[in-house]
Design an enzyme around this catalytic site. Structure first.
Site, PDB file in Angstrom:
ATOM      1  N   ARG A 145     -27.466 -91.281 -28.503  1.00 38.73           N
ATOM      2  CA  ARG A 145     -26.284 -92.438 -29.153  1.00 38.73           C
ATOM      3  C   ARG A 145     -26.107 -92.301 -30.085  1.00 38.73           C
ATOM      4  O   ARG A 145     -28.308 -92.592 -30.661  1.00 38.73           O
ATOM      5  CB  ARG A 145     -25.450 -93.030 -28.244  1.00 38.73           C
ATOM      6  CG  ARG A 145     -24.934 -93.523 -26.720  1.00 38.73           C
ATOM      7  CD  ARG A 145     -24.230 -95.016 -26.537  1.00 38.73           C
ATOM      8  NE  ARG A 145     -25.471 -95.281 -25.580  1.00 38.73           N
ATOM      9  CZ  ARG A 145     -25.214 -96.382 -26.418  1.00 38.73           C
ATOM     10  NH1 ARG A 145     -25.126 -96.861 -27.581  1.00 38.73           N
ATOM     11  NH2 ARG A 145     -26.735 -97.023 -25.805  1.00 38.73           N
ATOM     12  N   TYR A 291     -25.047 -84.172 -26.463  1.00 42.35           N
ATOM     13  CA  TYR A 291     -25.481 -85.674 -25.526  1.00 42.35           C
ATOM     14  C   TYR A 291     -25.268 -85.867 -24.789  1.00 42.35           C
ATOM     15  O   TYR A 291     -24.471 -86.516 -25.750  1.00 42.35           O
ATOM     16  CB  TYR A 291     -27.006 -85.718 -26.307  1.00 42.35           C
ATOM     17  CG  TYR A 291     -28.945 -85.829 -25.473  1.00 42.35           C
ATOM     18  CD1 TYR A 291     -29.132 -85.544 -24.813  1.00 42.35           C
ATOM     19  CD2 TYR A 291     -28.298 -87.824 -25.103  1.00 42.35           C
ATOM     20  CE1 TYR A 291     -30.145 -85.930 -24.029  1.00 42.35           C
ATOM     21  CE2 TYR A 291     -29.152 -87.920 -24.327  1.00 42.35           C
ATOM     22  CZ  TYR A 291     -30.628 -87.396 -24.006  1.00 42.35           C
ATOM     23  OH  TYR A 291     -31.281 -87.842 -23.016  1.00 42.35           O
ATOM     24  N   LYS A 300     -18.394 -93.685 -21.928  1.00 43.12           N
ATOM     25  CA  LYS A 300     -18.526 -94.753 -22.665  1.00 43.12           C
ATOM     26  C   LYS A 300     -16.902 -94.464 -23.592  1.00 43.12           C
ATOM     27  O   LYS A 300     -17.064 -95.402 -24.083  1.00 43.12           O
ATOM     28  CB  LYS A 300     -19.911 -94.430 -23.481  1.00 43.12           C
ATOM     29  CG  LYS A 300     -20.856 -94.491 -22.935  1.00 43.12           C
ATOM     30  CD  LYS A 300     -20.991 -95.418 -22.190  1.00 43.12           C
ATOM     31  CE  LYS A 300     -22.770 -95.494 -21.406  1.00 43.12           C
ATOM     32  NZ  LYS A 300     -23.272 -97.092 -20.346  1.00 43.12           N
ATOM     33  N   HIS A 320     -18.978-102.615 -18.770  1.00 44.52           N
ATOM     34  CA  HIS A 320     -20.141-102.213 -18.939  1.00 44.52           C
ATOM     35  C   HIS A 320     -20.699-102.684 -17.451  1.00 44.52           C
ATOM     36  O   HIS A 320     -21.663-103.457 -18.176  1.00 44.52           O
ATOM     37  CB  HIS A 320     -20.965-101.755 -19.955  1.00 44.52           C
ATOM     38  CG  HIS A 320     -22.176-101.439 -20.133  1.00 44.52           C
ATOM     39  ND1 HIS A 320     -22.795-101.898 -21.255  1.00 44.52           N
ATOM     40  CD2 HIS A 320     -22.490-100.266 -19.723  1.00 44.52           C
ATOM     41  CE1 HIS A 320     -24.302-100.643 -21.180  1.00 44.52           C
ATOM     42  NE2 HIS A 320     -23.435-100.268 -20.455  1.00 44.52           N
ATOM     43  N   SER A 343     -27.339-101.281 -21.631  1.00 45.20           N
ATOM     44  CA  SER A 343     -29.011 -99.918 -21.377  1.00 45.20           C
ATOM     45  C   SER A 343     -29.568 -99.497 -21.321  1.00 45.20           C
ATOM     46  O   SER A 343     -30.376-100.036 -21.822  1.00 45.20           O
ATOM     47  CB  SER A 343     -27.850 -98.503 -22.057  1.00 45.20           C
ATOM     48  OG  SER A 343     -26.598 -98.289 -22.699  1.00 45.20           O
ATOM     49  N   CYS A 345     -31.462-101.392 -18.861  1.00 44.01           N
ATOM     50  CA  CYS A 345     -32.045-102.840 -18.246  1.00 44.01           C
ATOM     51  C   CYS A 345     -32.027-102.967 -17.031  1.00 44.01           C
ATOM     52  O   CYS A 345     -32.039-104.548 -16.775  1.00 44.01           O
ATOM     53  CB  CYS A 345     -31.369-103.691 -19.425  1.00 44.01           C
ATOM     54  SG  CYS A 345     -31.551-103.876 -21.253  1.00 44.01           S
ATOM     55  N   ASP A 368     -22.829 -98.566 -13.391  1.00 49.24           N
ATOM     56  CA  ASP A 368     -22.012 -98.587 -15.303  1.00 49.24           C
ATOM     57  C   ASP A 368     -21.453 -98.955 -15.641  1.00 49.24           C
ATOM     58  O   ASP A 368     -21.166 -99.466 -16.596  1.00 49.24           O
ATOM     59  CB  ASP A 368     -22.922 -97.143 -15.586  1.00 49.24           C
ATOM     60  CG  ASP A 368     -23.064 -97.600 -17.057  1.00 49.24           C
ATOM     61  OD1 ASP A 368     -23.693 -97.792 -18.005  1.00 49.24           O
ATOM     62  OD2 ASP A 368     -22.607 -96.091 -18.338  1.00 49.24           O
ATOM     63  N   ARG A 462     -33.085 -88.475 -18.988  1.00 52.97           N
ATOM     64  CA  ARG A 462     -31.703 -88.957 -18.238  1.00 52.97           C
ATOM     65  C   ARG A 462     -31.945 -87.880 -16.920  1.00 52.97           C
ATOM     66  O   ARG A 462     -32.058 -86.468 -16.950  1.00 52.97           O
ATOM     67  CB  ARG A 462     -30.326 -88.502 -18.418  1.00 52.97           C
ATOM     68  CG  ARG A 462     -29.792 -89.484 -19.520  1.00 52.97           C
ATOM     69  CD  ARG A 462     -29.494 -90.893 -19.090  1.00 52.97           C
ATOM     70  NE  ARG A 462     -29.724 -92.236 -20.871  1.00 52.97           N
ATOM     71  CZ  ARG A 462     -28.961 -92.576 -20.616  1.00 52.97           C
ATOM     72  NH1 ARG A 462     -28.450 -93.421 -19.553  1.00 52.97           N
ATOM     73  NH2 ARG A 462     -29.075 -93.928 -21.030  1.00 52.97           N
TER      74      ARG A 462
END
Length: 679
Positions: A145, A291, A300, A320, A343, A345, A368, A462
């Protein structure tokens, strides 16, 4: 169409397989000095222009002719007038060579993957080891991001909040019009109808993404409920979120394509969140990146930034958060928690928890994002709007998350991971003992080389995979139109010191305060961040589409509508000792913390009152060392000084109830320090 005969030779027409374009009579000039009168509706979809420029006098018909040149079959698939009109505008602006409306079928997915292999974007993995799976390597400039190039273009700057980049909508649209003009030349425009959440659920939303990236199409197939059912729903309601994406790499003037087309110098990810007041203006436009969340616009961009604004306006919550179901004893009902972590974590690890506690069964509903609404009984019920997992690969292993590894056994896409000599994927922390690999940059890597960096995969590498492959997917909850009842909400961050293993809030308002003041050590999930310790309010700082003061007020208002708001906790699995080792083992052991959380919801577990909240009593969590739950009043007093500045900078609209919780915490710490000094 043309008055001057000099322009009549720029085109040829074929009437084979004629396709309706628009109604009305027209006069068509041919090379011969004669005129043939035909209705425009019989123009062929086969139109070959000798010149790429249409005469100015022909401007009103330029769009219709371009549709013919790219093929008009898409109209037979799209029955929503609003969707058809928007797609027409997108085609006219981006000027693709062809248009394909995605049906979401497995056959289409296979064709898309094969095309990506042919273009060099995908490398097939060993079919014996990982059937129907692929690896992709992005441009090194396009790996995460991009915070500084992501904008929320609300009508008023103050409504976007201090945490978002903002530009006036009209100004941003002019910039985007310039960037998007002709951006898909030489490429196919893919029209992706998709649903976030079960198509039949009143908690769900639909969208259409137009993109020139087959990589996006393949990933959206796994991440959303994509295809004909979503398109039919859009036809029924005429309600959808408009998502326009281009990699910004048109194939003009002899330019050759590359394996990962992108345009990082001009990347923009923009959101126009006027969902309720002006539905036609509610749109996501992304340019220049291929991406992740920059390009998979249902994730998102829609599911959080746009949805959070719509949730505020319509009285629900877009968060989130993971959703997990827990059954502590056979025969009992599942109980559900939601948890918000930044993200990288540990959300996916917790969502797919393999409990160490006997008799426990944990089921994953989502890893998520959670959309939550209050029903007529006052219950807060949640759905997972996504259909797949887009997880961080490094650190994922059979030890840390065996259920994730089991999910990835087939039909997966791996981006920026390493490739082993036997055709399998690899990343740091995978614990497979790989000795050599080709890195995500395409370079040779050997574990024995003392000069080798310990990053064969990018830190933000990812995996994309359908949630239906997860061995512990809670299928009934995953497909539920009504969602599941949430009994507890967890906030959690990565803190190596200070923050206890678990803290229970004193009230709903205090829980909001704990979430708003959450700080976490930086991860690799975003570009553009420098601070090692960053505030991430409710794990929504990169994703909330409006001002955080208004967001906190919305949480307070939602609490008023609930018959019994969920209990709120803050957890931290990442405390380290003086040697830098983790004090708490984490992973499956986290079930012990969740057990205490549910006991607290039931009122059966002991807790100790501290200035910052309630922590487990000594021995309440088996294996939790005393230092994991201690509260250092002096250190916390310094932490709260930082909270002062954070809340002031976050918004000038922070509700009084939240500010009062902050002031009360400061006072309790002061009293605790004074008592300790006197003692």
């Amino acid at each position: 169409f043309f008055n001057d005969t000099a322009t009549t030779e720029i085109y040829t027409l074929s009437l084979h397989d004629a396709l309706p374009i628009c109604a009305g009579p027209a006069v068509l000039h041919y090379r011969q000095p004669k005129v043939c009168a035909l209705p425009v509706m019989y123009l062929s979809r086969v139109l070959k222009l000798r010149s790429g420029v249409l005469p100015r006098s022909f401007a009103p018909f330029s769009a219709a002719l371009r549709f013919a040149s790219v093929g008009g079959e898409w109209r037979n698939r799209v029955h929503s007038p609003a969707a058809a009109a928007w797609i027409e505008r997108a085609i006219d602006k981006c000027q693709p060579d062809a248009v394909h409306v995605c049906d979401g079928s497995d056959t289409e997915y296979a064709k898309m993957c094969n095309a990506l292999v042919q273009s060099g974007t995908f490398i097939p993995l060993n079919h014996e080891k990982r059937p129907n799976s692929y690896i992709a390597r992005s441009d090194p400039r396009d790996v995460a991001r991009v915070v500084e190039k992501t904008y929320v273009c609300s009508a008023n700057e103050a409504d976007a909040g201090s945490h978002n980049n903002w530009r006036a909508p009209d100004d941003m649209r002019k910039t985007l019009d310039t960037l998007m003009q002709g951006s898909m030349k030489g490429r196919t425009m893919y029209v992706i109808p998709f649903s976030m959440g079960p198509v039949t659920s009143g908690l769900s939303m639909q969208g259409i993404e137009v993109t020139d990236s087959p990589y996006v199409v393949a990933n959206m197939k796994l991440m959303t409920r994509m295809g004909d059912e979503a398109l039919d729903k859009i036809s029924e309601t005429n309600d959808f979120v408009r998502c326009m994406h281009s990699v910004g790499y048109p194939l003009t003037d002899g330019k050759q394509d590359v394996a990962w087309p992108c345009n990082p110098e001009h990347t923009l990810i923009t959101h126009f969140p006027n969902a309720t007041t002006s539905p036609d203006e509610s749109e996501i436009v992304s340019f220049g990146s291929g991406y992740g969340g920059n390009a998979l616009l249902g994730k998102k961009c829609l599911a959080l930034r746009i949805a959070s604004v719509r949730a505020r306006d319509e009285g629900w919550m877009a968060e989130h958060m993971l959703i997990a179901g827990i059954r502590r004893n056979p025969g009992e009902n599942f109980r559900y928690i939601a948890a918000a972590f930044p993200s990288a974590c540990g959300k996916t690890n917790l969502a797919m928890l393999e409990s160490v506690l006997p008799g426990w069964e944990v089921k994953c509903v989502g890893d998520d994002i959670a959309w939550m609404r209050v029903n007529e009984k006052g219950e807060l019920r949640a759905i997972n709007p996504e259909a797949g997992f887009f997880g961080v690969a490094p650190g994922t292993s059979d030890r840390t998350n065996p259920n994730a590894m089991a999910t990835l056994y087939k039909d997966a896409i791996f981006t920026n991971c390493a490739l082993t000599p036997d055709g399998d994927v690899f990343w740091q922390g995978m614990d497979t003992g790989a000795k050599e690999a080709t890195t995500w940059r395409g370079e040779a890597w050997k574990s024995s080389d003392p000069k080798a960096k310990n990053t064969p995969a990018h830190d933000n590498a990812r995996f994309t995979v359908s949630a239906r492959q997860c061995p512990i997917l809670h299928r009934e909850a995953f497909d539920s139109d009504e969602g599941v009842p949430i009994e507890a909400i967890l906030f959690g961050a990565r803190r190596s010191s200070l923050v206890p293993l678990v803290v229970e809030s004193r009230s709903w308002a205090h829980g909001i305060y704990l979430g708003l003041t959450m700080r976490s050590e930086a991860t690799a999930a975003e570009q553009g961040g420098n601070a090692q310790l960053k505030y991430d309010p409710m794990a929504m700082r990169p994703f909330c589409g409006y001002d955080f003061g208004d967001y906190a007020q919305h949480w307070l208002d939602m609490g008023e509508r609930m018959s019994s708001p969920p209990s709120v906790f803050h957890v931290n699995w990442f405390r380290r000792d003086d040697d830098g080792s983790f004090i708490w083992p984490g992973f499956g052991e986290n079930a012990r913390v969740l057990n205490w959380v549910l006991d607290r919801v039931d009122g059966t577990a002991d807790a100790v009152d501290t200035p910052i909240g309630l922590v487990p009593a000594d021995g309440a969590i088996e294996g939790a060392a005393p230092e994991l739950v201690e509260v250092d009043a002096g250190a916390w007093a310094e932490e709260l000084k930082s909270h002062d500045a954070h809340l002031a900078n976050l918004s000038d609209r922070i509700p009084d109830e939240v500010l009062q919780e902050h002031a009360a915490t400061v006072e309790r710490l002061h009293e605790s320090s004074s008592f300790a000094a006197e003692a």
